[in-house]
Design an enzyme around this catalytic site. Structure first.
Site, PDB file in Angstrom:
ATOM      1  N   SER A   1      -3.269 -29.118  19.255  1.00  0.00           N
ATOM      2  CA  SER A   1      -3.040 -29.235  18.014  1.00  0.00           C
ATOM      3  C   SER A   1      -3.397 -27.998  17.832  1.00  0.00           C
ATOM      4  O   SER A   1      -4.571 -27.024  18.072  1.00  0.00           O
ATOM      5  CB  SER A   1      -4.748 -30.240  18.056  1.00  0.00           C
ATOM      6  OG  SER A   1      -4.052 -29.821  16.587  1.00  0.00           O
TER       7      SER A   1
ATOM      8  N   GLU B   1       5.865 -38.064  24.960  1.00  0.00           N
ATOM      9  CA  GLU B   1       6.933 -38.104  24.022  1.00  0.00           C
ATOM     10  C   GLU B   1       8.184 -37.572  23.371  1.00  0.00           C
ATOM     11  O   GLU B   1       9.044 -38.352  22.983  1.00  0.00           O
ATOM     12  CB  GLU B   1       5.647 -37.567  22.246  1.00  0.00           C
ATOM     13  CG  GLU B   1       4.478 -38.320  23.041  1.00  0.00           C
ATOM     14  CD  GLU B   1       3.560 -37.461  21.509  1.00  0.00           C
ATOM     15  OE1 GLU B   1       2.686 -38.055  21.244  1.00  0.00           O
ATOM     16  OE2 GLU B   1       3.742 -36.129  22.146  1.00  0.00           O
TER      17      GLU B   1
ATOM     18  N   LYS C   1      -7.955 -31.033  22.130  1.00  0.00           N
ATOM     19  CA  LYS C   1      -6.726 -31.996  22.550  1.00  0.00           C
ATOM     20  C   LYS C   1      -5.782 -31.589  23.138  1.00  0.00           C
ATOM     21  O   LYS C   1      -5.621 -30.214  23.424  1.00  0.00           O
ATOM     22  CB  LYS C   1      -5.712 -32.093  20.791  1.00  0.00           C
ATOM     23  CG  LYS C   1      -6.486 -32.382  19.695  1.00  0.00           C
ATOM     24  CD  LYS C   1      -6.325 -34.117  20.170  1.00  0.00           C
ATOM     25  CE  LYS C   1      -5.089 -34.554  19.194  1.00  0.00           C
ATOM     26  NZ  LYS C   1      -4.670 -35.742  19.960  1.00  0.00           N
TER      27      LYS C   1
ATOM     28  N   ASN D   1      46.644 -32.814  23.648  1.00  0.00           N
ATOM     29  CA  ASN D   1      46.277 -34.722  24.199  1.00  0.00           C
ATOM     30  C   ASN D   1      46.111 -34.726  25.149  1.00  0.00           C
ATOM     31  O   ASN D   1      44.403 -35.381  25.695  1.00  0.00           O
ATOM     32  CB  ASN D   1      47.663 -35.481  23.479  1.00  0.00           C
ATOM     33  CG  ASN D   1      47.384 -34.939  21.766  1.00  0.00           C
ATOM     34  OD1 ASN D   1      46.745 -34.319  21.553  1.00  0.00           O
ATOM     35  ND2 ASN D   1      48.306 -35.438  21.063  1.00  0.00           N
TER      36      ASN D   1
ATOM     37  N   TYR E   1      46.871 -40.571  20.698  1.00  0.00           N
ATOM     38  CA  TYR E   1      45.864 -39.858  20.048  1.00  0.00           C
ATOM     39  C   TYR E   1      45.484 -38.982  18.542  1.00  0.00           C
ATOM     40  O   TYR E   1      46.400 -39.362  18.005  1.00  0.00           O
ATOM     41  CB  TYR E   1      45.782 -37.831  20.796  1.00  0.00           C
ATOM     42  CG  TYR E   1      44.990 -36.668  19.812  1.00  0.00           C
ATOM     43  CD1 TYR E   1      43.469 -36.609  20.640  1.00  0.00           C
ATOM     44  CD2 TYR E   1      45.185 -36.215  18.870  1.00  0.00           C
ATOM     45  CE1 TYR E   1      42.689 -35.740  20.325  1.00  0.00           C
ATOM     46  CE2 TYR E   1      44.227 -35.726  18.051  1.00  0.00           C
ATOM     47  CZ  TYR E   1      42.762 -35.680  19.261  1.00  0.00           C
ATOM     48  OH  TYR E   1      41.629 -34.805  18.831  1.00  0.00           O
TER      49      TYR E   1
ATOM     50  N   THR F   1       1.135 -57.213  32.072  1.00  0.00           N
ATOM     51  CA  THR F   1       2.036 -57.956  31.736  1.00  0.00           C
ATOM     52  C   THR F   1       1.503 -58.072  29.479  1.00  0.00           C
ATOM     53  O   THR F   1       0.213 -57.987  29.478  1.00  0.00           O
ATOM     54  CB  THR F   1       2.133 -59.305  31.608  1.00  0.00           C
ATOM     55  OG1 THR F   1       1.168 -60.061  31.567  1.00  0.00           O
ATOM     56  CG2 THR F   1       2.867 -59.810  32.703  1.00  0.00           C
ATOM     57  N   HIS F   2       2.066 -57.421  28.831  1.00  0.00           N
ATOM     58  CA  HIS F   2       1.649 -57.797  27.315  1.00  0.00           C
ATOM     59  C   HIS F   2       0.925 -56.753  27.082  1.00  0.00           C
ATOM     60  O   HIS F   2      -0.368 -57.101  26.126  1.00  0.00           O
ATOM     61  CB  HIS F   2       1.133 -59.489  27.125  1.00  0.00           C
ATOM     62  CG  HIS F   2       2.053 -60.288  27.478  1.00  0.00           C
ATOM     63  ND1 HIS F   2       2.984 -61.020  26.795  1.00  0.00           N
ATOM     64  CD2 HIS F   2       1.515 -60.879  28.427  1.00  0.00           C
ATOM     65  CE1 HIS F   2       3.550 -61.871  26.936  1.00  0.00           C
ATOM     66  NE2 HIS F   2       3.435 -62.327  27.978  1.00  0.00           N
TER      67      HIS F   2
ATOM     68  N   LYS G   1      33.172 -35.409  20.954  1.00  0.00           N
ATOM     69  CA  LYS G   1      33.054 -33.765  21.667  1.00  0.00           C
ATOM     70  C   LYS G   1      31.494 -34.053  21.153  1.00  0.00           C
ATOM     71  O   LYS G   1      30.209 -33.424  22.088  1.00  0.00           O
ATOM     72  CB  LYS G   1      33.546 -32.872  22.151  1.00  0.00           C
ATOM     73  CG  LYS G   1      35.143 -33.412  22.917  1.00  0.00           C
ATOM     74  CD  LYS G   1      35.846 -31.746  22.815  1.00  0.00           C
ATOM     75  CE  LYS G   1      35.963 -32.138  20.978  1.00  0.00           C
ATOM     76  NZ  LYS G   1      37.462 -30.666  21.132  1.00  0.00           N
TER      77      LYS G   1
HETATM   78  N1  ARG Z   1      40.318 -29.713  18.923  1.00  0.00           N
HETATM   79  C1  ARG Z   1      41.455 -31.334  19.571  1.00  0.00           C
HETATM   80  C2  ARG Z   1      40.119 -32.207  20.041  1.00  0.00           C
HETATM   81  O1  ARG Z   1      39.281 -32.015  20.097  1.00  0.00           O
HETATM   82  C3  ARG Z   1      42.093 -31.397  20.383  1.00  0.00           C
HETATM   83  C4  ARG Z   1      43.389 -32.202  20.716  1.00  0.00           C
HETATM   84  C5  ARG Z   1      43.593 -32.112  19.300  1.00  0.00           C
HETATM   85  N2  ARG Z   1      45.659 -32.720  19.143  1.00  0.00           N
HETATM   86  C6  ARG Z   1      45.984 -32.859  18.252  1.00  0.00           C
HETATM   87  N3  ARG Z   1      46.961 -33.133  18.214  1.00  0.00           N
HETATM   88  N4  ARG Z   1      45.832 -32.141  16.893  1.00  0.00           N
HETATM   89  O2  ARG Z   1      40.596 -33.471  20.364  1.00  0.00           O
END
Ligand code: ARG
Length: 489
Positions: free
Chosen positions: A271, A284, A277, A104, A311, A149-150, A319
């Site tokens: 294109s 974009e 083109k 954690n 946690y 503007t606009h 992530k």
């Molecule tokens: N893989 C977990 C994460 O990315 C790591 C921490 C996991 N901790 C636990 N007590 N399950 O967040």
């Protein structure tokens, strides 16, 4: 590796569902460095022996050069690295690496180290783009164009003014990242699972070895919070929104209808069917990827808003939103910088656009104000002038004296004088007389360019200093542990 309390193994699909291995490769190196600092600290505080530390550090050092397999049975990179260390260093030594820490505090440490590096990269890229914008502003400080503007012509302006407007917005982005860095650059390591540890660890020491400025002190806060991630990704969405506005301007300006800009062939696509083109696909995609980053920010906030403290495994999904966000922000800044440097500015077209519109109107009205006419009346007079000119398909300067006479409702101003004012108000003269701070006035452009040049230097120096601080700390850690490893060998 952790399942002694539980009966049986996870089946293949459940493991795949649970595992974050494929998202964790981005933090593998940080995880190793964090483990090395932790091991050094355990040794320095006599929690493990020198021989145990050396075995662990040697194993970790070897892992830096190895490729990890997604097919392992580990739930995440932390478990995988620990199991590989145990394999290499043996259960006796390797089994001690995880003393007084938890996944954690480990995972949030890794994320902080990764975001810290990404912020420095983004700051460098922003420094580059802002410097390019300032250089271009210097080059185009006499290039007259309409301001909108606009999306309707509003006032006469200068292209440099536009470029400096983008630069100022990006300065704010730069500053946001710069300030966020301080909140990210604090170590959560040693917080343990949530409430700390009875083992006599030294959190300050690991923080220092890893180049952190201080601690996320409260162990509950350190392990539960991801507000620094929300802040970082939030900064990225604001940055992308600013880039997206620039992209939108440039897309419009590079249409054949506007033709204010021509993008280099290297930054356009064609294109598959229409051979003529030249599409602004890169711009974009800046717009499109901005939407994606905003989505990541929403995902993070939605994840966080219902979680209790401590946690929770939901946090693992956060992530997934960070890595692509960094990639998009960095790559967008890189392409925008090259695109700016290679685009062609059609100064003639910018000037012609002024002659076809009425963006000089406010300047004429202000010249009347200078003669003592109340603004509301001069607004009315010039409004009539524009109406007559538009109806007879003329520019304001093409109006005859008798047409000008028609517009004067009372005796406040002599028609001849008004006619003279119209004739003498040119885009050039209005930019010479525009003087309010931050305006399109020529002097203001010069002043702002000089000021922004100085300002960007301070950020360049600051970012370099920060990058060096992190590098020096990590190099210090590496040379410290290399001495141990070598002595053993
Ligand atoms: N893989 C977990 C994460 O990315 C790591 C921490 C996991 N901790 C636990 N007590 N399950 O967040």
């Amino acid at each position: 590796m952790y399942r002694s309390r539980l009966e049986g193994k996870l089946d293949k699909h459940t493991l795949e569902f649970l595992s974050s291995i494929s998202d964790d490769f981005q933090i593998a190196l940080y995880d190793i460095l964090g483990s090395q600092a932790h091991t050094m600290m355990l040794l320095e505080n006599k929690i493990i022996t020198k021989s145990e530390a050396t075995k662990i550090l040697t194993a970790l050092e070897k892992l830096k050069k190895e490729e990890f397999s997604e097919k392992s049975e580990a739930e995440d990179i932390h478990e995988l690295i620990e199991s590989l260390v145990i394999k290499k260093a043996g259960k006796e030594a390797g089994g001690k690496m995880h003393t007084a820490r938890s996944r954690n505090d480990q995972v949030t440490l890794d994320i902080r180290m990764k975001i810290r590096d990404d912020i420095n990269i983004i700051c460098f890229c922003l420094n580059e783009v802002i410097s390019t914008l300032i250089q271009l502003a210097e080059k185009y400080q006499n290039t007259i164009m309409p301001l909108y503007t606009h999306l309707q012509q509003a006032q006469v302006g200068l292209f440099s003014h536009f470029l400096l407007a983008y630069a100022d917005a990006l300065f704010r982005d730069l500053d946001r990242f710069y300030v966020t860095y301080g909140r990210v650059n604090e170590s959560p390591l040693g917080a343990g699972p949530v409430g700390g540890t009875s083992i006599p660890i030294d959190r300050q020491s690991t923080a220092k070895m890893l180049g952190f400025k201080g601690l996320v002190e409260n162990s509950i806060d350190a392990t539960s919070s991801r507000d620094f991630v929300a802040e970082y990704v939030g900064n990225c969405s604001i940055l992308m929104t600013n880039l997206s506005r620039m992209a939108e301007d440039f897309i419009i300006w590079s249409t054949s209808e506007f033709s204010f800009l021509e993008l280099s062939d290297k930054f356009t696509s064609t294109s598959s069917v229409m051979p003529q083109k030249k599409n602004p696909d890169i711009l974009e995609l800046i717009r499109g990827k901005t939407a994606q980053v905003i989505g990541y920010q929403m995902a993070i906030l939605s994840n966080l808003k219902g979680l209790p403290s401590g946690y929770n495994r939901d946090l693992q999904q956060i992530k997934v939103s960070i890595w692509p966000t960094s990639k998009i922000a960095i790559s967008s800044l890189l392409v925008v910088n090259s695109l700016l440097k290679t685009m062609n500015v059609n100064e003639k077209k910018l000037r012609q656009a002024i002659d076809r519109g009425f963006s000089i109107s406010l300047d004429i009205a202000e010249n009347l104000v200078r003669k003592g006419i109340p603004f509301r009346l001069s607004h009315k007079i010039v409004g009539h002038l524009v109406q007559i000119a538009a109806n007879s398909k003329k520019s304001l300067s093409q109006l005859s004296l008798s047409e000008v006479k028609e517009t004067i409702p009372s005796k406040e101003i002599d028609a001849k004088e008004l006619y003279k004012i119209i004739q003498s108000t040119t885009p050039e003269s209005s930019l010479d007389t525009r003087r309010s701070q931050g305006s399109s006035g020529k002097h203001e452009q010069q002043r702002m360019i000089a000021d922004r040049k100085k300002k960007i230097q301070a950020y360049v120096i600051g970012t370099t200093k920060r990058t060096n601080e992190v590098r020096t700390a990590i190099q210090g850690l590496e040379s410290k542990l290399k001495v141990l490893i070598k002595n053993k060998a």
